[in-house]
Design an enzyme around this catalytic site. Structure first.
Site, PDB file in Angstrom:
ATOM      1  N   ASP A 115       0.857  -1.189   0.000  1.00  0.00           N
ATOM      2  CA  ASP A 115       0.000   0.000   0.000  1.00  0.00           C
ATOM      3  C   ASP A 115       0.888   1.233   0.000  1.00  0.00           C
ATOM      4  O   ASP A 115       2.088   1.138   0.272  1.00  0.00           O
ATOM      5  CB  ASP A 115      -0.886  -0.015   1.253  1.00  0.00           C
ATOM      6  CG  ASP A 115      -1.774   1.214   1.335  1.00  0.00           C
ATOM      7  OD1 ASP A 115      -2.406   1.547   0.319  1.00  0.00           O
ATOM      8  OD2 ASP A 115      -1.826   1.856   2.400  1.00  0.00           O
ATOM      9  N   SER A 116       0.294   2.375  -0.253  1.00  0.00           N
ATOM     10  CA  SER A 116       1.036   3.630  -0.217  1.00  0.00           C
ATOM     11  C   SER A 116       1.464   3.981   1.214  1.00  0.00           C
ATOM     12  O   SER A 116       2.334   4.819   1.392  1.00  0.00           O
ATOM     13  CB  SER A 116       0.156   4.748  -0.773  1.00  0.00           C
ATOM     14  OG  SER A 116      -1.068   4.783  -0.070  1.00  0.00           O
ATOM     15  N   CYS A 119      -3.700  -1.091  -2.177  1.00  0.00           N
ATOM     16  CA  CYS A 119      -3.947   0.338  -2.404  1.00  0.00           C
ATOM     17  C   CYS A 119      -4.804   0.523  -3.654  1.00  0.00           C
ATOM     18  O   CYS A 119      -4.414   0.115  -4.753  1.00  0.00           O
ATOM     19  CB  CYS A 119      -2.608   1.042  -2.582  1.00  0.00           C
ATOM     20  SG  CYS A 119      -2.765   2.795  -2.943  1.00  0.00           S
ATOM     21  N   GLU A 130      -6.589   9.244   9.285  1.00  0.00           N
ATOM     22  CA  GLU A 130      -5.233   9.242   9.875  1.00  0.00           C
ATOM     23  C   GLU A 130      -5.235   9.987  11.206  1.00  0.00           C
ATOM     24  O   GLU A 130      -4.464   9.696  12.107  1.00  0.00           O
ATOM     25  CB  GLU A 130      -4.243   9.871   8.899  1.00  0.00           C
ATOM     26  CG  GLU A 130      -4.150   9.098   7.605  1.00  0.00           C
ATOM     27  CD  GLU A 130      -2.804   8.460   7.345  1.00  0.00           C
ATOM     28  OE1 GLU A 130      -1.807   8.987   7.849  1.00  0.00           O
ATOM     29  OE2 GLU A 130      -2.761   7.455   6.627  1.00  0.00           O
ATOM     30  N   CYS A 166     -11.130   2.954  -1.211  1.00  0.00           N
ATOM     31  CA  CYS A 166      -9.882   3.470  -0.645  1.00  0.00           C
ATOM     32  C   CYS A 166      -9.596   2.680   0.632  1.00  0.00           C
ATOM     33  O   CYS A 166     -10.522   2.374   1.397  1.00  0.00           O
ATOM     34  CB  CYS A 166     -10.033   4.955  -0.315  1.00  0.00           C
ATOM     35  SG  CYS A 166      -8.624   5.643   0.572  1.00  0.00           S
ATOM     36  N   HIS A 182      -8.522   3.452   3.407  1.00  0.00           N
ATOM     37  CA  HIS A 182      -8.838   4.068   4.700  1.00  0.00           C
ATOM     38  C   HIS A 182     -10.335   4.022   5.046  1.00  0.00           C
ATOM     39  O   HIS A 182     -10.706   4.145   6.201  1.00  0.00           O
ATOM     40  CB  HIS A 182      -8.414   5.532   4.690  1.00  0.00           C
ATOM     41  CG  HIS A 182      -6.936   5.727   4.786  1.00  0.00           C
ATOM     42  ND1 HIS A 182      -6.060   5.159   3.889  1.00  0.00           N
ATOM     43  CD2 HIS A 182      -6.183   6.433   5.663  1.00  0.00           C
ATOM     44  CE1 HIS A 182      -4.819   5.510   4.215  1.00  0.00           C
ATOM     45  NE2 HIS A 182      -4.872   6.281   5.295  1.00  0.00           N
TER      46      HIS A 182
HETATM   47  N1  DGL Z   1      -3.985   3.781  -0.097  1.00  0.00           N
HETATM   48  C1  DGL Z   1      -4.671   4.834  -0.813  1.00  0.00           C
HETATM   49  C2  DGL Z   1      -5.866   4.242  -1.549  1.00  0.00           C
HETATM   50  O1  DGL Z   1      -6.382   3.188  -1.229  1.00  0.00           O
HETATM   51  C3  DGL Z   1      -5.107   5.947   0.115  1.00  0.00           C
HETATM   52  C4  DGL Z   1      -3.951   6.764   0.667  1.00  0.00           C
HETATM   53  C5  DGL Z   1      -3.179   7.513  -0.385  1.00  0.00           C
HETATM   54  O2  DGL Z   1      -3.713   8.486  -0.959  1.00  0.00           O
HETATM   55  O3  DGL Z   1      -2.051   7.139  -0.633  1.00  0.00           O
HETATM   56  O4  DGL Z   1      -6.329   4.827  -2.483  1.00  0.00           O
END
Ligand code: DGL
Length: 267
Positions: free
Chosen positions: A13-14, A76, A154, A186, A188
């Protein structure tokens, strides 16, 4: 074959958000080792350009493949939206991703239409609509970017007035559409589930890609005969690119448990 079955699952993931996928994997597949990669030094990806995200994604894919994972999961949504072809081209092992999983679940559920929420890059890529239409061209899809949700999560603001007002504002146009299904596109957003369900009401079903991708993983391991034959406590290893302290603190909230075996990768 047995050695490969004993290899870990690679999840990336990012940043921290992909831990929502790790959490469901831990619950669904309690004997599988997992290596997680979170690019905490370069997060957020959701507001970055396609070329940048593709370059970062290549780097992470190579990192995990070098650790002999038996399966790769792109947790992600933003990376899956703009770089899934890169991952598949590089990968020597099967690849699963949250967009494919979410799209399949949405098409199975909907009778009226599907709303999709995600980061600006995910929504602008139109990847969810394309995946849904590849499965059923007749499904009405309405997409909405919700850039403020990531910082809210977050911050741990999952159920206060700021989060509620933000959700109402973003979802107002979505609720004007004929939809019965809302894809949380997403990493989150699963943490906002109770609040989002409250805002959209009981008539709309939320699709949590973390759950559907864990189901797909279980099915893929069945199909490929790759379940870990060792029924012992699994090993979880986490790699991050920034100093790990914040990841450890917030990550335990995503994971619902203490986070150990954390290492910083310096690129
Ligand atoms: N992990 C990203 C997503 O699922 C969200 C966080 C980011 O913008 O890097 O799109």
């Amino acid at each position: 074959m047995a050695a490969q079955a004993r290899s870990p699952i690679g999840v990336f993931d990012s940043g921290i958000g992909g831990l929502t996928v790790v959490r469901t994997l831990m619950e669904r597949l309690p004997f599988e080792d997992i290596i997680y990669f979170g690019d905490t030094a370069r997060v957020p990806y959701g507001v970055k350009s396609r070329d940048t995200i593709r370059a970062f994604t290549r780097q992470i894919t190579e990192f995990l493949l070098a650790r002999d994972v038996k399966l790769l999961i792109v947790a992600c949504n933003t990376m899956a939206a703009v770089a899934i072809d890169e991952v598949r081209a590089l990968s020597t092992v099967p690849v699963l991703d949250v967009i494919d999983a979410g799209a399949r679940a949405a098409v199975e559920i909907t009778r009226k239409g599907v709303g999709v929420i995600g980061t600006p890059t995910t929504i602008n890529s139109n990847a969810y609509a394309r995946s849904i239409h590849a499965l059923n061209p007749a499904v009405h899809v309405y997409s909405q970017a919700c850039p403020l949700f990531v910082p809210l999560v977050e911050e741990g603001w999952l159920d206060n007035e700021v989060a509620r007002l933000t959700a109402r504002e973003y979802l107002k146009p979505v609720l004007e559409e004929q939809i019965d299904t809302l894809v949380l596109g997403c990493t989150h957003y699963p943490l906002l589930k109770p609040l989002l369900q409250e805002v959209v009401g009981p008539g709309i079903q939320l699709v949590d890609s973390a759950i559907t991708v864990a189901e797909q993983t279980a099915a893929a391991l069945d199909r490929l005969g790759l379940h870990n034959p060792q029924r012992v406590a699994p090993h979880y290893q986490y790699y991050v690119t920034d100093v790990p302290l914040r990841f450890q603190t917030i990550g335990s909230r995503f994971l619902g448990r203490e986070l150990t075996h954390l290492e910083q990768v310096r690129w």
